[in-house]
Design a protein around this motif. Structure first.
Motif: not given
Length: 320
Positions: A46, A75, A77, A81, A84, A91
């Protein structure tokens, strides 16, 4: 235990980042600073983003943006990104050492475009946030950050960071000014990424600069590599407002301290580029991000450091 691995961007920003971003009203008026410590921590699959802020500003913006400590999920990647909440929701898009984020802050009631560019060889992160209500700009934050891994335990690191922050606090409000009397050339490489966030090459950029008056200059730009273009224009400045007068590109820009945000349209084409140019130091070094659009659609994101080589003084003392 999770076997998930952090993204390449997440690896590039490990550690604690320390900055003293300047705070600006929409018209470019400097109204204060914000001392910030932040980190993005990947643990057990996480990612959590932590940020402590301490505003020292005047007027309405001081009350609006004092929020204390942030802690929100990510989240992670290398494609997106995703933030949340609860502090930030939206993002970010990584392009190698740069991430271009668009997200909403419920606590501030603003939509933000934040750009973070890690310049590894200089040990800094070049940061800016433009804050909006819908399409209306309400504030701008910008400044440099420096990274540490042992700030809590190492007195020498603490002294180094304190000196860096004190310097940032002083120079953060300095205006974006190009040499007024001296000609010269900016040269450097800018990495090029396509819309799929893949690096597709490098542009070699040369900008020849010639002052015409104290507030006006000619720019001759050559780009070679993935994008191959030559274009020239005259630029003018009134206070922190800049304008581009053609003949090859037209547009304008506004500066918030050392950071200049602009849009330039190529004459007779469905082409333009959005820009963020940052005056990194007293040597006129530019950290530039140019995002090219074709037919109103993003085509390439490019960024890099451009070094200044001084030329002749073209506006010398005048005599009767």
């Amino acid at each position: 235990m999770s076997d998930k691995q952090p993204s390449e961007w997440q690896k590039s920003i490990t550690g604690d980042w320390h900055g003293f971003p300047a705070v600006y009203a929409p018209d470019g008026t400097h109204v204060g600073v914000n001392k910030v410590t932040r980190s993005s921590v990947f643990e057990d699959g996480k990612t959590t983003y932590w940020m402590k802020t301490d505003f020292d500003a005047v007027g309405q913006l001081a009350n609006r943006f004092e929020c204390g400590e942030f802690g929100f999920g990510v989240l992670d990647s290398d494609q997106n990104r995703i933030y949340t909440g609860p502090d930030l929701i939206g993002s970010g898009r990584p392009f190698g050492p740069l991430v271009d984020s668009k997200y909403f802050s419920p606590g501030w009631n603003t939509d933000l475009r934040t750009i973070n560019h890690v310049i590894e060889e200089r040990g800094v992160q070049v940061y800016s946030s433009q804050l909006f209500e819908a399409d209306t700009l309400v504030a701008v934050f910008n400044g440099l950050y420096v990274r540490t891994h042992d700030h809590d335990t190492n007195p020498e690191t603490q002294r180094t960071v304190a000196e860096f922050l004190e310097n940032e606090k002083k120079i953060g409000k300095k205006p974006f000014l190009l040499p007024q009397k001296q000609s010269g050339t900016w040269t450097g490489n800018m990495d090029v990424y396509n819309v799929q966030q893949e690096k597709v090459g490098v542009n070699q950029v040369t900008i020849k600069y010639t002052p015409i008056t104290l507030l006006r200059a000619r720019m001759d730009v050559t780009i070679e590599g993935v994008i191959n273009r030559q274009f020239s224009y005259e630029r003018s400045r009134y206070e922190n407002h800049h304008q581009y007068h053609g003949p090859d590109v037209f547009g304008n820009a506004i500066a918030y301290g050392r950071y200049l945000f602009g849009i330039q349209h190529f004459y007779g084409e469905a082409m333009k580029f959005w820009s963020r140019d940052v005056m990194l130091d007293a040597n006129n070094t530019l950290c530039s991000m140019w995002q090219f659009y074709n037919s109103q659609q993003e085509e390439f994101t490019t960024f890099g450091v451009l070094d200044w080589t001084p030329g002749d003084f073209v506006l010398k003392a005048q005599y009767l």
